[in-house]
Design an enzyme around this catalytic site. Structure first.
Site, short mmCIF file in Angstrom:
data_model
loop_
_atom_site.label_atom_id
_atom_site.label_comp_id
_atom_site.label_asym_id
_atom_site.label_seq_id
_atom_site.Cartn_x
_atom_site.Cartn_y
_atom_site.Cartn_z
N HIS A 80 -18.98 -3.88 -11.18
CA HIS A 80 -18.36 -4.49 -10.02
C HIS A 80 -18.48 -6.01 -10.16
O HIS A 80 -19.38 -6.51 -10.84
CB HIS A 80 -19.06 -4.04 -8.74
CG HIS A 80 -18.81 -2.61 -8.39
ND1 HIS A 80 -19.08 -2.11 -7.14
CD2 HIS A 80 -18.32 -1.57 -9.11
CE1 HIS A 80 -18.77 -0.83 -7.10
NE2 HIS A 80 -18.32 -0.48 -8.30
N GLU A 82 -19.60 -8.28 -8.22
CA GLU A 82 -20.90 -8.83 -7.82
C GLU A 82 -21.96 -8.60 -8.89
O GLU A 82 -22.76 -9.50 -9.19
CB GLU A 82 -21.38 -8.17 -6.51
CG GLU A 82 -20.42 -8.34 -5.35
CD GLU A 82 -19.46 -7.18 -5.16
OE1 GLU A 82 -19.16 -6.85 -4.01
OE2 GLU A 82 -19.01 -6.60 -6.18
N CYS A 110 -20.46 -3.12 -1.75
CA CYS A 110 -20.85 -1.71 -1.60
C CYS A 110 -22.39 -1.64 -1.58
O CYS A 110 -23.07 -2.65 -1.71
CB CYS A 110 -20.29 -0.89 -2.76
SG CYS A 110 -21.08 -1.26 -4.35
N CYS A 113 -24.02 -3.07 -4.84
CA CYS A 113 -23.93 -4.53 -4.95
C CYS A 113 -24.74 -5.23 -3.86
O CYS A 113 -25.37 -6.26 -4.13
CB CYS A 113 -22.48 -4.96 -4.92
SG CYS A 113 -21.55 -4.35 -6.34
#
Length: 190
Positions: A80, A82, A110, A113
């Site tokens: 992801h 992040e 999420c 993250c």
């Protein structure tokens, strides 16, 4: 310890409490400038066929790391925006504690993250738009603003909200249209 309450009306009412001792005075124009870089990163993800989420990490007014979703491209669920930005920042600083750093990310993190943001000791996370299906800063779960974890951080949502939300809407609209076209060509009906 000074604390503050921030109230956010859209999409639902959320109140966040946090320790103000690590709060930096960052003006709106600066926040929007860094969010525009995160948006540019998100566009790279979309171009590669990934969900358009981008992130940058800033320290002392300078971008030290950036990332965009690469989950589909690399077939790795941990890639992801992040996570990529956090790993890069840790590499650049030579330390896993990202003290003195803030993250600008186009969409609410999420659970994975958000946990990484807390564990990496970021000072602040500035978010473009909420994630009503998987957000972990109040939309679905509350990791970033829970207050009962080993680290607290500043959290602000709504930086260039419409621009960030439009990226996601456009991406998923295009994805649905493409899927419908493919199903139509194959004679699949629902």
């Amino acid at each position: 310890m000074e604390s503050v309450v921030i109230s956010c009306i859209q999409p639902r009412s959320m109140v966040f409490f946090f320790d103000m001792s690590n709060m930096k005075n960052i003006d709106q124009e600066t926040k929007e400038s860094f969010m525009r870089v995160a948006i540019a990163m998100a566009k790279k993800a979309a171009k590669a066929g990934d969900v358009p989420i981008g992130a940058v990490i800033v320290r002392e007014g300078q971008i030290i790391a950036e990332g965009y979703n690469r989950t589909e491209a690399e077939q790795d669920p941990t890639l992801h925006a992040e996570m990529i930005a956090i790993r890069e920042a840790a590499r650049v600083l030579g330390a896993w504690r990202l003290l003195g750093c803030e993250m600008y990310v186009t969409t609410e993190p999420c659970v994975m993250c958000a946990g990484a943001c807390v564990l990496s000791r970021l000072d602040a996370v500035y978010v473009g738009c909420e994630s009503p299906k998987s957000g972990a800063a109040g939309s679905v779960k509350d990791i970033l603003t829970a207050g009962d974890l080993n680290h607290t951080l500043v959290y602000e949502q709504g930086i260039l909200r419409d621009d960030c939300a439009d990226l996601l809407k456009s991406f998923f609209s295009h994805l649905r249209t493409r899927k419908q076209k493919e199903e139509s060509q194959m004679g699949v009906t629902k």
